[in-house]
Design an enzyme around this catalytic site. Structure first.
Site, PDB file in Angstrom:
ATOM      1  N   GLU A 143       0.796  -1.235   0.000  1.00 56.85           N
ATOM      2  CA  GLU A 143       0.000   0.000   0.000  1.00 56.85           C
ATOM      3  C   GLU A 143       0.831   1.290   0.000  1.00 56.85           C
ATOM      4  O   GLU A 143       0.337   2.350   0.342  1.00 56.85           O
ATOM      5  CB  GLU A 143      -0.987   0.007   1.194  1.00 56.85           C
ATOM      6  CG  GLU A 143      -2.390  -0.440   0.804  1.00 56.85           C
ATOM      7  CD  GLU A 143      -2.563  -1.958   0.768  1.00 56.85           C
ATOM      8  OE1 GLU A 143      -1.546  -2.688   0.843  1.00 56.85           O
ATOM      9  OE2 GLU A 143      -3.711  -2.420   0.627  1.00 56.85           O
TER      10      GLU A 143
ATOM     11  N   TYR B  24       3.459   2.018   1.898  1.00 53.76           N
ATOM     12  CA  TYR B  24       4.050   2.390   3.180  1.00 53.76           C
ATOM     13  C   TYR B  24       5.567   2.089   3.179  1.00 53.76           C
ATOM     14  O   TYR B  24       6.115   1.640   2.180  1.00 53.76           O
ATOM     15  CB  TYR B  24       3.340   1.652   4.320  1.00 53.76           C
ATOM     16  CG  TYR B  24       1.923   2.126   4.560  1.00 53.76           C
ATOM     17  CD1 TYR B  24       1.670   3.438   4.974  1.00 53.76           C
ATOM     18  CD2 TYR B  24       0.831   1.281   4.379  1.00 53.76           C
ATOM     19  CE1 TYR B  24       0.373   3.875   5.209  1.00 53.76           C
ATOM     20  CE2 TYR B  24      -0.470   1.720   4.613  1.00 53.76           C
ATOM     21  CZ  TYR B  24      -0.698   3.013   5.028  1.00 53.76           C
ATOM     22  OH  TYR B  24      -1.967   3.452   5.258  1.00 53.76           O
TER      23      TYR B  24
ATOM     24  N   HIS C  22      -1.722   3.975  -1.687  1.00 54.65           N
ATOM     25  CA  HIS C  22      -2.762   4.962  -1.359  1.00 54.65           C
ATOM     26  C   HIS C  22      -2.819   6.098  -2.370  1.00 54.65           C
ATOM     27  O   HIS C  22      -3.872   6.662  -2.602  1.00 54.65           O
ATOM     28  CB  HIS C  22      -2.556   5.525   0.046  1.00 54.65           C
ATOM     29  CG  HIS C  22      -3.008   4.574   1.099  1.00 54.65           C
ATOM     30  ND1 HIS C  22      -4.322   4.197   1.234  1.00 54.65           N
ATOM     31  CD2 HIS C  22      -2.332   3.901   2.050  1.00 54.65           C
ATOM     32  CE1 HIS C  22      -4.429   3.335   2.220  1.00 54.65           C
ATOM     33  NE2 HIS C  22      -3.232   3.128   2.732  1.00 54.65           N
TER      34      HIS C  22
ATOM     35  N   GLN D 263     -18.431   4.481   3.202  1.00 56.86           N
ATOM     36  CA  GLN D 263     -18.998   5.647   3.888  1.00 56.86           C
ATOM     37  C   GLN D 263     -18.853   5.558   5.409  1.00 56.86           C
ATOM     38  O   GLN D 263     -18.496   6.534   6.048  1.00 56.86           O
ATOM     39  CB  GLN D 263     -20.483   5.715   3.556  1.00 56.86           C
ATOM     40  CG  GLN D 263     -20.923   7.006   2.953  1.00 56.86           C
ATOM     41  CD  GLN D 263     -22.376   6.898   2.536  1.00 56.86           C
ATOM     42  OE1 GLN D 263     -22.698   6.170   1.603  1.00 56.86           O
ATOM     43  NE2 GLN D 263     -23.244   7.588   3.225  1.00 56.86           N
TER      44      GLN D 263
HETATM   45  C1  LIG Z   1     -11.395   1.468   7.606  1.00 63.59           C
HETATM   46  C2  LIG Z   1     -10.265   0.714   6.973  1.00 63.59           C
HETATM   47  C3  LIG Z   1      -9.019   0.730   7.568  1.00 63.59           C
HETATM   48  C4  LIG Z   1      -7.964  -0.001   7.008  1.00 63.59           C
HETATM   49  N1  LIG Z   1      -6.769  -0.052   7.661  1.00 63.59           N
HETATM   50  C5  LIG Z   1      -5.795  -0.872   7.205  1.00 63.59           C
HETATM   51  C6  LIG Z   1      -4.601  -1.051   7.955  1.00 63.59           C
HETATM   52  O1  LIG Z   1      -4.412  -0.484   9.040  1.00 63.59           O
HETATM   53  N2  LIG Z   1      -3.669  -1.891   7.446  1.00 63.59           N
HETATM   54  C7  LIG Z   1      -3.844  -2.562   6.255  1.00 63.59           C
HETATM   55  O2  LIG Z   1      -2.971  -3.328   5.850  1.00 63.59           O
HETATM   56  N3  LIG Z   1      -4.968  -2.415   5.530  1.00 63.59           N
HETATM   57  C8  LIG Z   1      -5.946  -1.602   5.984  1.00 63.59           C
HETATM   58  N4  LIG Z   1      -7.117  -1.498   5.282  1.00 63.59           N
HETATM   59  C9  LIG Z   1      -7.281  -2.261   4.017  1.00 63.59           C
HETATM   60  C10 LIG Z   1      -7.902  -3.632   4.283  1.00 63.59           C
HETATM   61  O3  LIG Z   1      -7.017  -4.481   4.966  1.00 63.59           O
HETATM   62  C11 LIG Z   1      -8.316  -4.319   2.974  1.00 63.59           C
HETATM   63  O4  LIG Z   1      -7.176  -4.513   2.181  1.00 63.59           O
HETATM   64  C12 LIG Z   1      -9.321  -3.546   2.168  1.00 63.59           C
HETATM   65  O5  LIG Z   1     -10.354  -3.074   3.001  1.00 63.59           O
HETATM   66  C13 LIG Z   1      -9.924  -4.395   1.061  1.00 63.59           C
HETATM   67  O6  LIG Z   1     -10.461  -5.587   1.544  1.00 63.59           O
HETATM   68  P1  LIG Z   1     -12.024  -5.810   1.830  1.00 63.59           P
HETATM   69  O7  LIG Z   1     -12.740  -5.622   0.515  1.00 63.59           O
HETATM   70  O8  LIG Z   1     -12.095  -7.219   2.348  1.00 63.59           O
HETATM   71  O9  LIG Z   1     -12.435  -4.791   2.822  1.00 63.59           O
HETATM   72  C14 LIG Z   1      -8.170  -0.740   5.807  1.00 63.59           C
HETATM   73  C15 LIG Z   1      -9.420  -0.723   5.206  1.00 63.59           C
HETATM   74  C16 LIG Z   1     -10.463  -0.015   5.773  1.00 63.59           C
HETATM   75  C17 LIG Z   1     -11.798  -0.072   5.100  1.00 63.59           C
HETATM   76  S1  SF4 Z   2     -20.838  -1.574   4.061  1.00 66.32           S
HETATM   77 FE1  SF4 Z   2     -19.804  -1.026   5.938  1.00 66.32          FE
HETATM   78  S2  SF4 Z   2     -17.838  -2.045   5.887  1.00 66.32           S
HETATM   79 FE2  SF4 Z   2     -18.688  -2.096   3.834  1.00 66.32          FE
HETATM   80  S3  SF4 Z   2     -17.785  -0.330   2.862  1.00 66.32           S
HETATM   81 FE3  SF4 Z   2     -19.780   0.333   3.648  1.00 66.32          FE
HETATM   82  S4  SF4 Z   2     -19.318   1.121   5.660  1.00 66.32           S
HETATM   83 FE4  SF4 Z   2     -17.532  -0.015   5.028  1.00 66.32          FE
END
Ligand SMILES: Cc1cc2nc3c(=O)[nH]c(=O)nc-3n(C[C@H](O)[C@H](O)[C@H](O)COP(=O)(O)O)c2cc1C
Ligand code: SF4
Length: 666
Positions: free
Chosen positions: A165, A167, A253, A340
């Site tokens: 990401e 970092y 990012h 959101q």
């Molecule tokens: C609110 C929020 C905070 C996140 N913080 C981190 C984090 O601290 N470290 C990280 O590796 N990824 C972070 N992510 C990314 C998630 O690990 C993940 O890669 C991303 O949400 C996509 O996967 P999903 O579709 O299962 O949510 C964050 C995502 C969200 C939505």
């Molecule tokens: S449904 Fe909830 S967890 Fe999923 S993207 Fe929206 S606020 Fe985030």
């Protein structure tokens, strides 16, 4: 069992994971203050109880330089261990397992003293990092190792080392951010030295029986990022360095390509994990937009990964794993990828929660407890607010009747689900339909609630969730046949022609523009310029512009940027997608009249005619709450929630939160 692969245990030698569902790392904001750790513990305990095989915490910095922002969560001294023990004990007492993510933000650190491989400022940060000396790099490695040791002391089952990401670690790997000429820069071996040294030294410090996940960036999506061959080489070295598993990271990012929003197809990046898996014997975790057990099972069935990460889907429904295992997948509260309630909140410096589940990260504050004695409650309106309220009331034991004028539930969600990228909204309505059945809410469709009847029916309380109606602006010619309202368009009652002006550029105006310019044959990867061969640096190719055949004008009265009120993490996606499709965006327009010639405007430049076939009205909403005043004399409590209370912007997050919060107190 339907999801046989998802629920097959994974033997790590020193530890057995009960299934293949990993809760992906999410920073909630609770990590940043010691006083919030009891809340964080309850949040994770709920996810452990819900049956995820392994949880990963939000990112925790290994030192001050690695903070996301001043005073963000950090673990660098023994005094910070005790708060983490609350988390690990809570998870273990539910039979779960948890890794702590170590995240050093590098040049993304939003504070005045970031460090990075080279002094190159990130385009999304105003602070320029200091390039580290060679000794400085070694000090940072020592801090990672110290952090992992402290995590072990705190009782974590392992750590995830955040290497993606964009970092700190990712910044060393990519030529974009690393122009060093010492042993930490130049050749791939040198750029990857930091990642491998951190894993190697961490393994030496924590011993063999501790999970080390390395989150590897499979696809950087920025110029000067890594190539597929580089990623594969790094993946191949990780076993020797001592990693237990590899997790996939997608997109920096600062990338201008959506990677987690609704515009991203479900499971879109499975092929990236497959490439990583082919390069290593370590178990590999797939990620991004796996929001259903079916998608996750399909991924495992293809053999493209060994585990599947679900981050937001477990915010939305902590019980997703258990429900899937028990064949109750139609009870899952599905993440709709809106960002959101979660990511947008984090970027606003607020606590993350979830639009469809306001209890997420509020487990100790928003309590849903059984009631005695039960009341008879009428809820008027089966949009998001009414659905959330009615089903939560019934879950608590109240006897609830839900009145809905239309022939189906959903309110404004019925229109939203028709918008490309919002298909997941169908699942929210499927979830509520099932919850109505399970909780025993009496649903009366095609029923206009009348105050006299309601008052006579002996209800103990009324909840008015009658939502909104589309506002009709006062423009001469507004009744002209070429005028269409957004509900008429999105429900399919009326169709738009080849040239269209959209009056109003709020969330709905953008949705309507997306709806009108969407090409069902367009390929997400081509549209956004993703190189699926991973030959080019960063995985980028020139995007294939898919200009819409339809001529669309998106108009707003106000001066200033269109879409300024859209979500922080999604607004730019809508703006750039519509721009690429040729939508003309105009601000500062005054609507003069609509007639057979089209829409007449004035702007600073003078009078203008847009000779369009149709004018779509997306000029906001008005609350529908007449019943509230009519029922005031009933002598019974009357509560107004959602759009009926405030129609300033369509806001499903507020609507659902108000519904659940009210239901928790009645
Ligand atoms: C609110 C929020 C905070 C996140 N913080 C981190 C984090 O601290 N470290 C990280 O590796 N990824 C972070 N992510 C990314 C998630 O690990 C993940 O890669 C991303 O949400 C996509 O996967 P999903 O579709 O299962 O949510 C964050 C995502 C969200 C939505
Ligand atoms: S449904 Fe909830 S967890 Fe999923 S993207 Fe929206 S606020 Fe985030």
């Amino acid at each position: 069992m339907k999801y046989g692969r998802l629920f097959a245990p994974l033997d790590l030698g020193f530890m057995r994971l009960p299934n293949r569902i990993v809760m992906g790392s999410m920073h909630t904001g609770l990590e940043d203050r010691a006083r919030n750790y009891p809340k964080l513990a309850a949040y994770f305990a709920a996810r452990a109880r819900g049956g995820a095989g392994l949880l990963v915490s939000g990112g925790i910095a290994p030192n001050r330089a690695g903070w996301g922002f001043p005073f963000a969560g950090k673990l660098s001294s023994p005094g910070e261990v005790a708060r983490h023990q609350l988390v690990t004990q809570a998870v273990h007492s539910e039979g779960g397992k948890i890794c702590m993510q170590i995240l050093h933000t590098g040049r993304y650190a939003y504070h005045p003293f970031p460090v990075a491989p080279s002094a190159i400022r990130a385009p999304i940060n105003r602070y320029k990092p200091r390039g580290l000396s060679s000794d400085g790099v070694r000090d940072q490695i020592a801090d990672f190792v110290n952090c992992a040791r402290l995590a072990q002391d705190a009782g974590y089952d392992g750590v995830e080392i955040m290497g993606s990401e964009g970092y700190f670690i990712n910044e060393f790997l990519a030529p974009r951010t690393n122009n060093r000429t010492d042993e930490w820069g130049g050749s791939l071996e040198n750029r990857a030295r930091l990642a491998l040294e951190i894993v190697r030294q961490t393994r030496a410090a924590v011993g063999p029986d501790f999970i080390i996940i390395f989150r590897i960036s499979g696809l950087d999506l920025v110029e000067g990022g890594g190539t597929g061959a580089e990623v594969e080489w790094l993946a191949s070295q990780m076993e020797g360095a001592g990693a237990t598993m590899l997790n996939t990271g997608i997109g920096w990012h600062e990338a201008r390509i959506p990677t987690i929003a609704g515009a991203v197809p479900r499971g879109a990046f499975g092929w990236v994990s497959a490439r990583i898996k082919a390069a290593t014997r370590l178990p590999v975790i797939a990620t991004n937009r796996f929001n259903s057990p079916d998608g996750a099972e399909a991924m495992l069935e293809k053999g493209d990964a060994d585990l599947v990460s679900m981050a937001r889907p477990l915010l939305a429904d902590p019980d997703l794993p258990r429900k899937s295992a028990e064949g109750r997948e139609n009870e899952i509260n599905t993440c709709i990828a809106c960002n959101q309630g979660c990511l947008d909140k984090v970027f606003e410096g607020k606590r993350a929660t979830c639009l469809v589940n306001p209890r997420a990260a509020y487990e100790t504050e928003l309590l849903i407890e059984p009631v005695k004695p039960a009341k008879r409650i009428a809820v008027v309106g089966a949009g998001p607010a009414g659905l959330a309220c009615a089903t939560t009331l019934a879950e608590r034991g109240h006897r609830v009747t839900l009145f809905e004028r239309a022939h189906e539930i959903g309110g404004q969600f019925r229109y939203a689900r028709e918008v490309p990228g919002k298909e997941d909204f169908h699942d929210t309505l499927r979830y509520f339909a099932r919850r109505i059945e399970l909780t025993g809410v009496e649903l009366r469709l095609n029923t206009t609630a009348e105050s006299a009847q309601l008052a006579a029916d002996g209800f103990d309380a009324f909840v008015i969730a009658s939502g909104v109606s589309a506002r009709v602006p006062d423009i001469p010619g507004i009744d002209h046949p070429r005028v269409i309202t957004y509900p008429e368009l999105l429900s399919g009652v009326k169709q738009a022609g080849e040239s269209v002006a959209i009056v109003g550029a709020g969330g709905i105006g953008f949705d309507v523009a997306t709806f009108l310019t969407h090409d069902a044959d367009a390929d997400y990867f081509e549209e956004w310029g993703i190189d699926r061969t991973l030959t080019n640096r960063g995985g980028l190719v020139p995007p294939k512009r898919v200009t819409s055949r339809r001529r669309v004008y998106l108009l707003q009265r106000k001066p200033g940027k269109l879409g300024a009120t859209l979500g922080k993490t999604t607004g730019w996606i809508h703006r750039s997608a519509l721009k690429a499709r040729g939508v003309v965006m105009r601000n500062g327009v005054n609507y003069q009249r609509i007639d057979d010639a089209g829409l007449h405007l004035t702007t600073e430049a003078g009078a203008e005619l847009l000779a369009v076939e149709h004018v779509i009205i997306c000029a906001g909403q008005e609350s529908v709450k007449g019943l509230a005043s009519e029922l005031a004399s009933s002598g019974k409590p009357v509560h107004v929630i959602g759009g009926a209370l405030l129609a300033a912007e369509l806001d499903a997050e507020r609507a659902i939160r108000e519904g659940v919060t009210l239901a928790a107190t009645l």
